[in-house]
Design an enzyme around this catalytic site. Structure first.
Site, PDB file in Angstrom:
ATOM      1  N   TYR A 142      -3.061   7.271  -3.473  1.00  0.00           N
ATOM      2  CA  TYR A 142      -4.075   7.686  -2.520  1.00  0.00           C
ATOM      3  C   TYR A 142      -4.364   9.180  -2.613  1.00  0.00           C
ATOM      4  O   TYR A 142      -5.441   9.637  -2.222  1.00  0.00           O
ATOM      5  CB  TYR A 142      -3.642   7.342  -1.089  1.00  0.00           C
ATOM      6  N   LYS A 187       8.496  -1.295  -7.662  1.00  0.00           N
ATOM      7  CA  LYS A 187       8.132  -2.100  -8.838  1.00  0.00           C
ATOM      8  C   LYS A 187       8.755  -1.430 -10.053  1.00  0.00           C
ATOM      9  O   LYS A 187       8.092  -1.062 -11.025  1.00  0.00           O
ATOM     10  CB  LYS A 187       6.599  -2.202  -8.960  1.00  0.00           C
ATOM     11  N   ASP A 219       6.401  -7.660  -5.300  1.00  0.00           N
ATOM     12  CA  ASP A 219       5.894  -9.033  -5.291  1.00  0.00           C
ATOM     13  C   ASP A 219       6.859  -9.971  -4.571  1.00  0.00           C
ATOM     14  O   ASP A 219       6.445 -10.828  -3.793  1.00  0.00           O
ATOM     15  CB  ASP A 219       5.589  -9.525  -6.710  1.00  0.00           C
ATOM     16  N   ASP A 243       0.997   0.095   2.567  1.00  0.00           N
ATOM     17  CA  ASP A 243      -0.288  -0.219   3.180  1.00  0.00           C
ATOM     18  C   ASP A 243      -0.524  -1.722   3.164  1.00  0.00           C
ATOM     19  O   ASP A 243      -0.873  -2.344   4.178  1.00  0.00           O
ATOM     20  CB  ASP A 243      -1.402   0.515   2.426  1.00  0.00           C
ATOM     21  N   ASP A 247      -0.004  -4.693   6.479  1.00  0.00           N
ATOM     22  CA  ASP A 247      -1.102  -5.563   6.906  1.00  0.00           C
ATOM     23  C   ASP A 247      -0.672  -7.023   6.819  1.00  0.00           C
ATOM     24  O   ASP A 247      -1.014  -7.846   7.672  1.00  0.00           O
ATOM     25  CB  ASP A 247      -2.345  -5.336   6.049  1.00  0.00           C
TER      26      ASP A 247
END
Length: 364
Positions: A142, A187, A219, A243, A247
């Site tokens: 970001y 990851k 994942d 993020d 959610d």
């Protein structure tokens, strides 16, 4: 206690839910003998329309001189639907986080027994789930170098050792205050940045010998927060993964309208609901104000006002038990939707839910 609170309603449903959050704070102040002073400022699409900047210097000044920031949401369809827009409301949110040094986003995930059936997940998986996601907020893709033209685009996922160490310190210390279990989500099998996260986390483990620390690829974590949510206590992860993951956890609570958060760091702490601005519902008295109200509870608890925060949470739980709910989580009575409706919309809208909670606090 006397607190100066910066109020940033933002866009879409932001002003409506903010009004209820402030009303609840005022009820607490009156009930418990505190003084809360507010200073409102613009941000997001509203600020772009006014001055061309989604986080103007004047707004930053308001935030810096406050003890805390209560923020709602930013975002507008005219920017969402225009991929060529050079300035976006969300750019202001990123700027605010960066300028205030808000590197640690803390998002609690908990269930309400009366709403378990509202989740798309099985009740037996959810009951008793209670964990915290700590998301690094000012690094990663970001904020890394970006490029876009007609044929190529890239976002650079950069993290430095100091950035990783400080967020891991928050996570380890949070785990020590809870059930002493920390899950580092990365990851590391693919990304170099994740391998550095894992390396530093392993270096820090001996400093917190009481904490059981494990590691999980994003994942796998994305699947297990939905299939084994009771496994987790504290999760820490980088910006992009956090993020998405937080959610996803709205499936556990049954609605994004129930999830508050805090963002902590170098300067003024900020408290906000995790949901967006839902511009389609703006002005319709439909938005769930509970995440905003619970964010106000987190604000008070941050300053040691535990009883006041607990009273807000008690009022929110009571409203849910009494079926005083906005349409997203309303429990229909019998088979007729009409029983739960009045002329002009749902029986309980944003305003009515907020008023019910204020009334509960006043009578407590």
């Amino acid at each position: 206690m006397k607190l100066k609170i910066a109020i940033l309603p933002g866009d879409g449903i932001g002003p409506e839910i903010m009004k209820q959050g402030v009303a609840v704070l005022n009820a607490i102040a009156k009930k418990c003998g505190h003084t809360f002073e507010y200073e409102e400022a613009i941000c997001g699409a509203h600020a772009i329309d006014v001055c061309g900047d989604p986080y103007p210097d004047a707004t930053h000044d308001v935030c810096m001189r406050a003890d805390a920031v209560l923020f709602a949401a930013v975002g507008d369809l005219k920017y969402d639907n225009d991929p060529t827009a050079k300035i976006r409301p969300e750019t202001g949110l990123l700027a605010m986080r960066k300028k205030l040094g808000l590197f640690a986003n803390i998002r609690p995930v908990a269930t309400f027994d009366c709403l378990l059936h509202k989740s798309p997940l099985k009740e037996e998986l959810l009951r008793g789930a209670d964990f915290v996601v700590i998301r690094e907020l000012t690094g990663g893709m970001y904020f890394g170098e970006k490029h876009q033209d007609n044929d190529m685009a890239f976002d650079t996922n950069i993290y430095t050792r100091p950035e990783i160490e400080r967020i891991l310190k928050v996570a380890f210390e949070m785990a020590m205050k809870r059930n002493k279990h920390l899950t580092v989500v990365d990851k590391a099998n693919v990304l170099a940045s994740s391998r550095l996260w894992r390396q530093i986390a392993k270096e820090m483990e001996p400093q917190y010998p009481e904490v059981k620390t494990d590691y999980m690829f994003i994942d796998n974590a994305s699947m297990r927060v939905l299939t084994e949510p009771r496994y987790f206590d504290v999760i820490v992860t980088e910006n992009t993964f956090g993020d998405i993951l937080t959610d996803e956890t709205s499936c556990i609570t049954g609605s994004m309208g129930l999830q508050p958060s805090s963002s902590l760091g170098e300067h003024t702490p900020l408290f906000e609901p995790v949901h967006g601005s839902w511009p389609q519902a703006a002005g319709q008295n439909l938005a769930n104000p509970l995440a905003q109200i619970l964010s106000a509870a987190m604000l008070l608890e941050h300053f040691g006002l535990q009883k006041e925060g607990a009273l807000i949470r008690e009022a929110v739980s009571a409203s849910l038990d009494a079926n005083v709910r906005t349409p997203d989580i309303l429990e229909l009575e019998g088979s007729s939707v009409a029983r739960n409706q009045v002329e002009g919309g749902a029986k309980y809208g944003t305003k009515e839910v907020g008023e019910w909670i204020v009334n509960y606090i006043e009578k407590a």
